[in-house]
Write an enzyme that holds these catalytic residues in place. Structure first.
Site, PDB file in Angstrom:
ATOM      1  N   HIS A  82      26.922  23.547   8.326  1.00 49.18           N
ATOM      2  CA  HIS A  82      26.458  24.506   9.159  1.00 49.18           C
ATOM      3  C   HIS A  82      27.520  24.458   9.984  1.00 49.18           C
ATOM      4  CE1 HIS A  82      23.775  27.690   9.640  1.00 49.18           C
ATOM      5  NE2 HIS A  82      24.132  27.508  10.704  1.00 49.18           N
ATOM      6  N   ASP A 161      13.217  32.155  12.082  1.00 44.12           N
ATOM      7  CA  ASP A 161      15.042  31.353  12.672  1.00 44.12           C
ATOM      8  C   ASP A 161      15.916  32.483  11.910  1.00 44.12           C
ATOM      9  OD1 ASP A 161      17.376  30.447  13.755  1.00 44.12           O
ATOM     10  OD2 ASP A 161      17.806  30.548  11.159  1.00 44.12           O
ATOM     11  N   ARG A 168      18.351  37.009  19.201  1.00 42.16           N
ATOM     12  CA  ARG A 168      19.587  36.656  19.821  1.00 42.16           C
ATOM     13  C   ARG A 168      20.689  37.344  19.886  1.00 42.16           C
ATOM     14  NH1 ARG A 168      20.089  31.342  17.675  1.00 42.16           N
ATOM     15  NH2 ARG A 168      20.746  30.837  18.882  1.00 42.16           N
ATOM     16  N   SER A 183      18.197  26.023  15.453  1.00 40.27           N
ATOM     17  CA  SER A 183      17.931  27.348  14.372  1.00 40.27           C
ATOM     18  C   SER A 183      19.152  26.996  13.603  1.00 40.27           C
ATOM     19  CB  SER A 183      19.350  28.645  15.366  1.00 40.27           C
ATOM     20  OG  SER A 183      19.968  29.046  14.264  1.00 40.27           O
ATOM     21  N   LYS A 187      16.927  25.501   9.429  1.00 41.12           N
ATOM     22  CA  LYS A 187      17.730  26.160   8.806  1.00 41.12           C
ATOM     23  C   LYS A 187      17.568  25.056   7.319  1.00 41.12           C
ATOM     24  CE  LYS A 187      20.906  28.731  10.088  1.00 41.12           C
ATOM     25  NZ  LYS A 187      20.420  29.744  11.400  1.00 41.12           N
TER      26      LYS A 187
END
Ligand code: URA
Length: 436
Positions: A82, A161, A168, A183, A187
């Site tokens: 990520h 999220d 956001r 966040s 995930k």
């Protein structure tokens, strides 16, 4: 409990209890807490922060807001990656197939564009037919059958999220270490991977502008992941200029396809090698960085990574004709070149400005319900350190019409500093953060 009291508590610098955080997240997912209260709370967190315990509680509350996948009945181990967000960051499109091609199943849940940064899901959706909204069942099936899946957050996985991320994006509440950490890690924990590599970006084109903040974010996420029993490491990588040359959804897919076919920009390929070698080592496929990189290089050079990418695209419904012939991907009708205003060395390219311009052209959202224009974006003709002659191309603007393209030119020029003296390009990889 009342949401208004928890907003006020955070606004005044208080620390929320585990029960308060869990209540807030549950209430938001069920719809009992409306967007306006959640955005006020998110802004209070941006301004006041959260301590490590609150951040870990927020992560777990969001991860548990939906299914927590366990993929061990399908494959012995899965890996995931990520990025904390950057401009021109198409890393997943290249890295995920490279890693899957060496035999490590990739089970990845990706995001949409966030603030000035792009998102993998929006990029992938420039490929006609491709679906990223997969059920947990489909996600599992693709892990088993293809060994590679890149999905958007379904209603099943980390729905808290998913909702908060979209909020956001349009309420200027992205830039917060605890909100980003929770966040990303919610995930990752929900998607069930055993080994996770995090690409934590810093610089003008990232949410963390300084290396110090990026390091804090990286350490926070690595600690949360390892506490949850996962193998995690983080790379601190530079966003002092955009990654590669292309910025914008379909343009980035084209660049990633070029890289998978052997013609990728050096910084993009190097970042993927570094991130991938972390995964290969964490999965114990190879014992050191050198042998891990050799394995990944072979996957790229032999065409195995490209073959894995096309299998994934087909399995998720994408029309391979567009991938095999990327000129057919959505293309902007107006393309104009922005000339360098003077001769010299490119000293600065402000990624945030370029990302915002891409949004203005239609490549990102201003409201949650906005649709995006996959065709638009920017393609750099020079990177930091390059010499440009006055009047030579600095970048090309890809827009829906020439008025839009002309309109953003002054803002784009303001993102550049061109110097008389030679400039050294910033180092791409600063540090690798592992569990302490
Ligand atoms: N990526 C995410 O998934 N979440 C953030 O908040 C920032 C980047």
């Amino acid at each position: 409990m009342r949401a208004v009291d928890l907003i006020a508590k955070k606004r005044d610098g208080g620390t929320l209890t585990s029960a308060e955080i869990a209540w807030l997240i549950t209430g938001y997912v069920t719809g009992d807490i409306p967007d306006y209260q959640m955005s006020a709370w998110a802004m209070a967190v941006v301004l006041r922060g959260m301590d490590d315990r609150e951040t870990a509680d927020l992560t777990m509350a969001m991860a548990r807001s939906g299914d927590m996948l366990d993929l061990h009945d399908l494959v012995p181990l899965t890996v995931d990656k990520h990025s904390t967000g950057g401009v021109g960051d198409k890393t997943t499109l290249l890295l995920a197939p490279m890693v899957a091609a060496v035999g490590l199943p990739v089970a990845k849940m990706s995001g949409r564009g966030l603030g000035f940064s792009g998102g993998t899901v929006d990029k992938l959706e420039s490929i006609p037919g491709l679906r990223t909204n997969l059920s947990a069942e489909e996600f599992r099936r693709l892990v088993r059958e293809v060994g590679l899946v890149v999905a958007a957050q379904s209603g099943d996985l980390a729905p808290a999220d998913k909702k908060l991320y979209a909020l956001r994006d349009v309420t200027a509440t992205v830039e917060s270490i605890p909100l980003i950490a929770a966040s990303v890690m919610s995930k990752k924990l929900a998607a069930g991977a055993d080994c996770i590599v995090l690409d934590v970006k810093y610089g003008s084109g990232a949410f963390m502008h300084t290396l110090t903040d990026a390091r804090t974010l990286a350490r926070t996420m690595v600690a949360i992941g390892s506490h949850a029993g996962r193998r995690v490491s983080a790379i601190l990588s530079s966003m002092q200029q955009p990654l590669g040359f292309a910025i914008g959804n379909a343009l980035e897919v084209r660049e990633a396809i070029g890289a998978l076919r052997g013609g990728g920009p050096a910084d993009l390929v190097e970042l993927c090698m570094t991130l991938g070698s972390q995964l290969v080592q964490m999965a114990k496929l190879r014992p050191c960085a050198e042998s891990a990189r050799a394995l990944l290089r072979e996957a790229l050079d032999s065409g195995a990574a490209w073959a894995t990418f096309t299998q994934m695209i087909a399995a998720q419904g994408g029309d391979l004709a567009f991938v095999e012939n990327p000129d057919r991907l959505p293309t902007a009708p107006a393309q104009i070149v922005l000339p360098a205003p003077r001769s010299g060395y490119v000293a600065t390219i402000d990624g945030q400005t370029l990302g915002l311009v891409c949004n203005t052209l239609g490549g990102g959202r201003a409201r949650k319900t906005d649709s995006i224009d996959h065709r638009v974006g920017l393609v750099l003709a020079a990177k930091v350190g390059d010499w440009v002659a006055e009047g030579a191309p600095l970048l090309s603007i890809h827009a829906a019409n020439s008025e839009d393209a002309q309109g953003v030119a002054p803002r784009l020029l303001s993102a550049y500093i061109i110097a008389d003296e030679p400039v050294t390009a910033p180092a791409l990889i600063e540090e690798i953060v592992t569990v302490s």
